[in-house]
Design a protein around this motif. Sequence first.
Motif, PDB file in Angstrom:
ATOM      1  N   HIS A 131       0.812  -1.217   0.000  1.00  0.00           N
ATOM      2  CA  HIS A 131       0.000   0.000   0.000  1.00  0.00           C
ATOM      3  C   HIS A 131       0.849   1.273   0.000  1.00  0.00           C
ATOM      4  O   HIS A 131       0.449   2.292  -0.567  1.00  0.00           O
ATOM      5  CB  HIS A 131      -0.945  -0.001   1.208  1.00  0.00           C
ATOM      6  N   LYS A 132       2.006   1.206   0.631  1.00  0.00           N
ATOM      7  CA  LYS A 132       2.907   2.365   0.612  1.00  0.00           C
ATOM      8  C   LYS A 132       3.392   2.628  -0.809  1.00  0.00           C
ATOM      9  O   LYS A 132       3.454   3.781  -1.255  1.00  0.00           O
ATOM     10  CB  LYS A 132       4.096   2.113   1.537  1.00  0.00           C
ATOM     11  N   ASN A 135       0.544   4.104  -2.884  1.00  0.00           N
ATOM     12  CA  ASN A 135       0.364   5.525  -2.593  1.00  0.00           C
ATOM     13  C   ASN A 135       1.439   6.370  -3.267  1.00  0.00           C
ATOM     14  O   ASN A 135       1.167   7.462  -3.778  1.00  0.00           O
ATOM     15  CB  ASN A 135       0.399   5.748  -1.082  1.00  0.00           C
ATOM     16  N   SER A 139       0.634   9.165  -6.064  1.00  0.00           N
ATOM     17  CA  SER A 139       1.057  10.553  -5.844  1.00  0.00           C
ATOM     18  C   SER A 139       1.803  11.082  -7.063  1.00  0.00           C
ATOM     19  O   SER A 139       1.615  12.244  -7.466  1.00  0.00           O
ATOM     20  CB  SER A 139       1.946  10.644  -4.604  1.00  0.00           C
TER      21      SER A 139
END
Length: 205
Positions: A131-132, A135, A139
């Motif tokens: 999930h990091k 993201n 971004s």
Amino acid sequence: MIKSTEYSLWVIVLIIIATPIVYISFCSPGPVFWESVVSGLLATSAALVAGIPFALWIDRAIKHKDEVKNNKEERKLELELLELIKEELSFTNSLHVCVKGDSTHIPTQPLKSDLWASITTAGKLNLIQNHKLLNRIASAYYVINVVKKIEEQAYLASRSATVKFDNGRTAASILLTDARHFDTLLSESIDEALRDIDEDISKNT
């Protein structure tokens, strides 16, 4: 599910064992009962008691093997997707380098984010387990799309009737300046996303 199945099997064994005990408590069975019925029930109970753990072990082993196989297939799809995203981000970065810091040149080739749009629309983002990382990629594409829209507006403005504002600048010039304000953020976002993608891919090598 496994616990429920195991519980049910042991209940069946207890019922089989308890049946002759209850029968003996309320009746007076003869020799035939002891020779045939009870011996059969005891043999069946012994077989179940010995077989249940083995059967459950086999069931767990099969399910674990299927789980490992599914995880490998999902990881393979994730890596293929990350490679495609990496390729698109690298290409977009090369396009951006050509205009970075130049507020006088109007880009004729827009930044590429078509793959990301397709992945999002198709609901494939769930393939990215980290999930990091997801993201970080999202971004980067957020900044790409912001700059892409501003540059597209600047291109359209440059092809429309030229209108100068009080400061003597055209709409296209103002829009390009706005786009260039994101240059550092865009470069850093893409670099960070590419770095994290490489790190995630390297875990599989």
